[in-house]
Design a protein around this motif. Structure first.
Motif, mmCIF file in Angstrom:
data_model
loop_
_atom_site.group_PDB
_atom_site.id
_atom_site.type_symbol
_atom_site.label_atom_id
_atom_site.label_comp_id
_atom_site.label_asym_id
_atom_site.label_seq_id
_atom_site.Cartn_x
_atom_site.Cartn_y
_atom_site.Cartn_z
ATOM 1 N N SER A 176 -39.419 7.089 -8.942
ATOM 2 C CA SER A 176 -38.976 5.695 -8.980
ATOM 3 C C SER A 176 -39.843 4.894 -9.952
ATOM 4 O O SER A 176 -39.347 4.042 -10.703
ATOM 5 C CB SER A 176 -39.012 5.142 -7.567
ATOM 6 N N ARG A 223 -38.822 5.617 -13.478
ATOM 7 C CA ARG A 223 -37.641 4.872 -13.933
ATOM 8 C C ARG A 223 -38.063 3.542 -14.540
ATOM 9 O O ARG A 223 -37.582 3.144 -15.597
ATOM 10 C CB ARG A 223 -36.697 4.611 -12.757
ATOM 11 N N SER A 224 -38.970 2.863 -13.864
ATOM 12 C CA SER A 224 -39.434 1.574 -14.381
ATOM 13 C C SER A 224 -40.198 1.749 -15.678
ATOM 14 O O SER A 224 -40.035 0.974 -16.622
ATOM 15 C CB SER A 224 -40.331 0.898 -13.352
ATOM 16 N N ARG A 246 -33.112 2.459 -11.374
ATOM 17 C CA ARG A 246 -34.437 1.963 -11.004
ATOM 18 C C ARG A 246 -34.318 0.817 -10.012
ATOM 19 O O ARG A 246 -33.268 0.164 -9.915
ATOM 20 C CB ARG A 246 -35.188 1.503 -12.245
#
Lengths: 458, 683
Positions: free
Chosen positions: A193, A196-197, A444
């Motif tokens: 996660s 993704r950012s 995200r």
């Protein structure tokens, strides 16, 4: 503020002459510093106090030689250095006299409490990073970097240039001092996660750069200053950047597929192969001329080993912005495999062998032919079709599918995205723009509904 | 194909070529001359200096070679008429059937009138054939001057043949300067058979059938309407068939020559009796010149007659003549024996990677040859290595492998204990626990060959990967192992490829460090390894400066190592051993040179870190080191940055406004905008 660590805003990368070209008069400085050796520039607090004598001396001389610099900035410490520059942390003494649009943090804070900010900020020292470009760098090189930065001044997640000065042959660039964490502090623990950012932020910058037809050429963790808590990073160091199409020469890859096939079929290599086939002989092991009078294939190879796209290794003369996407893919590979650096190439040959180990001989041959090159190898660890990413990642993270510890759903999605970035053929590689629309990036946190800005403020 | 020419660089006229002076005829045409000839279409085609391997009058025939076209054609025609003597000159086609059993008799008279420019391929086939059978030849040089002989000997060795110092039955060819005695066998066709088969027998059986690819001939027959062409092609085929036939018949006649053995003592007569071929030295030399000489080899397609030019352009490849010629120049003729490298090319003998232009227009992009190793893990090329999490998977991680070894030993010890325990009564639980531990061994020995490991090891690896764990030598997040390294190798490459397994032929156990080697020294060694593994091929342009730097580095290294048994010479040896050749400019050294360009001193930084780590050395010398580099503005290399920037040349550049006008214009755009409110308040 998650990290109290003072961080480098911008460090320059030392560069190395292409060893293949050194004998030629026009020397190309194209090698950025390797990922491990350079990132030591992130100093800790104590190192700030513990300044070396030589640094102090250099700083002093710098202050003396550069007219009026002491009135504007107070040098604090050296925070990085490279072939073309040294970067100092400095206090911006005249901060309040200027418009400081570049200061995103400031802007965001002022959104909430413009009043309180006014008061507190007066006292708080304002830090900037001063990049002292060595006087041995040509004005053209300096111009190139500053010019590109100027073009990119309003691009999101690209480190803005506050200003720049010249005093005789000494040029300095003033850049924001950006809070970030050292990549090596978090690459082992980053969740998908968070990745993704990270890649949303990175590709936002890359897309903006590519939109201007600029190739960064040196994307790597150390040039993307990321703050995991703020979920934001800035892309820095455009010292190797160039405009797409600079020094462009037709490469085999610039023709359409049909033409490429024809070119291959009529190539010397193919005809030799044909001859051997007709003669019923196995092609002999290759030989190469001892004293080769041909000129070498020349292409810009600027970048950092281990992050160079295959077309760069193959000295493609028609490189595009897509080489940056490859480098982003390598960063993702690093994160997914928990190995940094993932590739460890002393030079381009090592780098190519490493890629061969992963992708296999067949695909690397195709990649070579795309650029008019032929790959011949008998290295036993290079298999015909290579290894799957899944296998490699499991191995790298000491997991075993049999134990039921295969890649997670999330990871598989990340691998899919990585595959798109690490596509050997630059023409089929995902573009930065497409990357931003890829499910991996769209998935995200905060991508839907909430604005990313609001997320960052939490 | 027309690309049959040995590269110009291979010119046997090169001063040190072993093939020099072996071409008594055929003049030394330079490439330029050849080019001239090509341009002048009216120019007379030069002689084809093909060698005849005919019997009997072979030497005479050979002597007929001149630059004259007609005799040249004749010669070509004769190329395949090895046993020409007996058969009458009838139309070849009619004789084809007969030729399969007996010697073919090509119609020389017709041949004479034909231009056979396109018979090149058949000639090449012939050459190829000879290169193949040469290894079966055993030469005896008779009445040949020593200097000539030694040269000749080298040449035949090169082609795989042997020289016999003493005449014996094993000799297949006698080379002489004396008059050659007449053939004995003209009365007995069988003898001819056996003599010819003598040297061919082994070769013929194995090579003759595949010497010529029949499809090639067929292609030529189709492709060329030319009568002569077809004729020569047929000739060739017939010759080969006959050869094969001979091979088959050999066993029958094998013993024949011995009957006539030794009435005379003269070697040549004896050779005749034994059915050994006798070549005049000139013939031999022409033979060699054909085998080696670029001129001769390239002759056929160098000066093109019109018809030839057309055919070559008609090649299915549609390749341009220009390109083909260039290819030839670069790669030599395709029909040369590729197993034998030409003088100016380096064959890739080990495990290699070779990336080169498919059109050979540019230098190869990558060439590297690694020594072959018994176990691929020992190879120095990048490959997946066992390493702990967080570390590069392409670098050997010694602390990691050592840990694994220790674990292995521990397991072995447990195993022993278990065996001992077997004699003693034991509980079920004990046994289970011990059993459970065993499977790991298998996984260990598998190493990275397959990419999986047991869960237990997984946890171990995690331990190993834990940062900030200096005793284990695991790279931590901040303090990575590089910090303890000598400054020059402060590159990621420093850890490259790990320790060598073999140094100077002596195996070095991996994962086991001599106790007197500290990690610092080890990294030094590794660093030298890094150099070798990254720079094997000789690189050009090793500057003095770099050598100096390298020396400096090693000196530094020794200062670190001085307390220990390892000396810099050891390190040098080690590096040399690893290189297997003279170490060229190293990447690392070069990097260093570049790093210092502009006065970067990572050393200082490292020095600083080391100081922290080693309290006794706290007072690092403040003495300023010279910072060599390159100034883009003066286009000069300099020894010291600070000195250079004060030099007149540099100052002049710095103070010339015209150098800065463009940049200044940009800087004008980069001026920092003043705060509007600030401006107003000031006012």
């Amino acid at each position: 503020m998650a990290t109290n660590e003072p961080v480098v805003v911008h460090e320059d990368e030392p560069q190395v002459y292409d060893e293949a070209e050194t004998e030629e008069a026009e020397q190309v400085m194209d090698e950025s510093r390797g990922p491990l050796e350079e990132s030591g520039c992130t100093h800790t607090d104590e190192s700030e106090e513990e300044m070396e004598d030589s640094v102090a001396e250099d700083m002093h001389r710098f202050e003396q030689s550069f007219k009026n610099i002491t009135q504007r900035y107070r040098l604090i410490n050296r925070i990085g250095e490279g072939t073309f520059s040294t970067v100092y942390k400095a206090e911006d003494l005249l901060y309040d006299q200027y418009e400081n649009d570049w200061n995103l943090e400031e802007k965001e804070n002022s959104w909430f409490s413009p009043q309180s900010k006014q008061r507190t900020c007066r006292r708080k020292p304002r830090f900037v990073a001063i990049k002292k470009i060595y006087v041995t760098s040509s004005p053209m090189r300096i111009f190139n970097e500053l010019d590109l930065l100027h073009d990119l001044r309003n691009s999101p997640n690209v480190c803005p240039l506050i200003t720049a000065f010249r005093c005789h042959d000494q040029v300095i660039a003033v850049l924001p001092y950006f809070q970030h964490r050292d990549f090596r502090d978090y690459f082992r623990d980053m969740t998908v996660s968070e990745m993704r950012s990270y890649f949303f932020s990175l590709f936002t910058a890359v897309q903006a750069v590519h939109e201007k037809k600029i190739i960064h050429r040196d994307i790597k963790p150390t040039n993307f200053l990321y703050s995991p808590t703020q979920r934001r990073g800035v892309l820095v160091d455009f010292g190797l950047a160039e405009r797409e199409g600079t020094d462009w020469h037709a490469c085999n890859c610039s023709y359409d597929e049909k033409e490429r096939r024809h070119r291959y079929q009529t190539s010397h290599y193919a005809s030799m192969k044909q001859q051997f086939r007709e003669a019923g002989q196995a092609p002999p092991p290759p030989t190469y001329p001892k004293e080769d009078t041909r000129h070498s294939r020349r292409a810009n190879r600027a970048g950092t080993r281990g992050f160079r796209a295959p077309e760069v290794l193959l000295k493609c003369t028609a490189q595009t912005v897509q080489i940056d996407v490859w480098s982003c893919g390598v960063i993702l590979l690093t994160l997914l495999s928990r190995r940094f650096p993932f590739f460890h190439s002393a030079d381009d040959i090592d780098a190519y062998i490493e890629l061969c180990t992963i992708f296999g001989r067949r695909r690397m041959m195709e990649a070579a032919i795309l650029h008019g090159q032929v790959l011949q190898t008998n290295i036993p660890t290079i298999s015909e079709s290579g290894h799957s990413w899944e296998k490699i990642l499991l191995w790298c993270t000491n997991r075993n599918k049999k134990d039921g510890a295969g890649l997670t759903e999330e990871e598989l999605e990340a691998v899919e995205f990585m595959k798109c970035c690490l596509e050997l053929d630059p023409l089929r590689r995902i573009t930065a723009e497409e990357a931003l629309r890829h499910p991996f990036i769209l998935g995200r946190e905060g991508a839907n509904g909430e604005s990313s800005e609001a997320m960052q403020l939490e | 194909m027309t690309s049959r020419r040995i590269p110009l660089a291979n010119n046997p006229n090169a001063a040190n070529s072993p093939f020099r002076n072996v071409a008594p005829i055929g003049g030394k045409r330079t490439r330029a001359q050849a080019a001239d000839a090509r341009e002048l279409v009216y120019g007379q085609p030069p002689a084809k200096k093909q060698i005849l391997d005919a019997e009997g009058d072979e030497n005479n025939e050979a002597r007929q070679f001149t630059r004259q076209t007609l005799s040249q054609q004749e010669a070509e025609g004769k190329v395949f008429m090895k046993r020409s003597g007996n058969a009458p000159p009838t139309a070849f086609e009619k004789k084809l059937a007969a030729a399969r059993e007996k010697k073919p008799a090509p119609p020389r008279s017709i041949e004479k009138t034909q231009r056979t420019t396109d018979s090149l391929d058949t000639i090449r086939q012939w050459q190829k054939h000879y290169r193949k059978v040469f290894p079966q030849f055993v030469f005896y040089f008779e009445s040949v001057p020593d200097d000539v002989r030694s040269k000749a000997s080298r040449q035949i060795n090169y082609l795989g043949a042997k020289e016999e110092k003493f005449f014996s039955k094993s000799v297949t060819h006698v080379v002489t300067t004396r008059a050659i005695p007449p053939e004995l066998h003209h009365t007995s066709p069988d003898d001819v058979h056996s003599t010819s088969s003598r040297h061919d027998q082994s070769a013929a059986e194995s090579t003759a059938p595949k010497t010529i690819d029949p499809s090639l001939l067929a292609r030529h027959q189709e492709a060329n309407i030319h009568g002569a062409q077809r004729r020569t092609a047929n000739l060739l085929e017939a010759t080969l068939q006959r050869r094969a036939h001979n091979g088959a018949a050999t066993s029958l006649h094998d013993v024949d020559p011995r009957r006539h053995a030794s009435q005379t003592t003269d070697i040549l007569t004896k050779a005749r009796e034994l059915g050994i071929k006798i070549w005049a030295l000139e013939k031999f030399q022409r033979m060699m010149s054909t085998m080696f000489n670029t001129e001769t080899g390239e002759q056929p397609n160098g000066p093109l007659t019109r018809s030839h030019a057309i055919t070559s352009l008609k090649q299915p490849k549609e390749a341009e003549l220009q390109q083909l010629l260039r290819n030839e120049k670069l790669n030599g003729p395709a029909d040369r024996d590729m197993a034998v490298a030409t003088q100016d090319t380096c064959p890739l003998r080990g495990y290699y990677i070779y990336v080169h232009d498919m059109d050979e227009k540019t230098r190869p992009v990558m060439v590297r040859d690694y020594t072959k190793v018994a176990v691929k893990e020992e190879g120095k090329w990048p490959q997946f290595r066992l390493s702990s999490i967080g570390r590069c998977p392409f670098i050997e991680d010694h602390s990691h492998t050592r840990k694994l070894r220790e674990e292995e030993r521990r397991q072995a010890a447990m195993e022993r204990e278990r065996k001992i325990a077997e004699h003693a009564p034991r509980t079920r639980a004990q046994a289970a626990a011990l059993e459970g531990a065993n499977p790991e061994q298998g996984a260990l020995t598998e190493r990275q060959a397959n990419m999986r490991r047991s869960p237990r090891k997984l946890s171990m690896d995690k331990d190993a990967a834990k940062p900030l764990d200096p005793p284990k030598g695991i790279p931590s997040k901040r303090t990575n192992s590089i910090d303890s390294m000598p400054p020059l190798f402060g590159s990621a490459q420093a850890n490259v490829r790990g320790m060598p397994r073999y140094v100077g032929g002596e195996p070095v156990a991996s994962g086991v460090q001599p106790s007197n080697i500290t990690s610092a020294i080890r990294s030094q060694i590794v660093s030298s390894n890094a150099i070798s593994s990254t720079a094997p091929g000789a690189r050009m342009g090793t500057s003095k400066e770099i050598h100096a730097l390298k020396r400096k580095v090693l000196e530094r290294g020794t200062s670190v190592a001085s307390n220990h048994t390892i000396t810099s010479s050891y390190l040098n040896d080690m590096r040399a051993a690893l290189n297997g050749e003279a170490p060229p400019a190293t990447r690392a050294a070069k990097r260093k040179a570049q790093e210092t360009l502009g006065g970067i001193n990572e050393e200082e930084e490292d020095e600083g870190r080391r100081r922290k780590a080693q309290p006794p050395r706290k007072k690092a010398a403040v003495e300023r080191e010279l910072k060599p580099g390159y100034c883009e503005n003066c286009r000069d290399k300099f020894d010291d940055f600070d000195q250079h920037i004060l030099s007149r040349k540099h100052r002049k550049f710095a103070l010339s406004p015209e150098n800065w006008s463009e940049l200044d214009a940009l800087l004008g755009k980069l001026e920092r905008p003043l705060k509007t409110q600030h401006v107003s308040s000031e006012a």
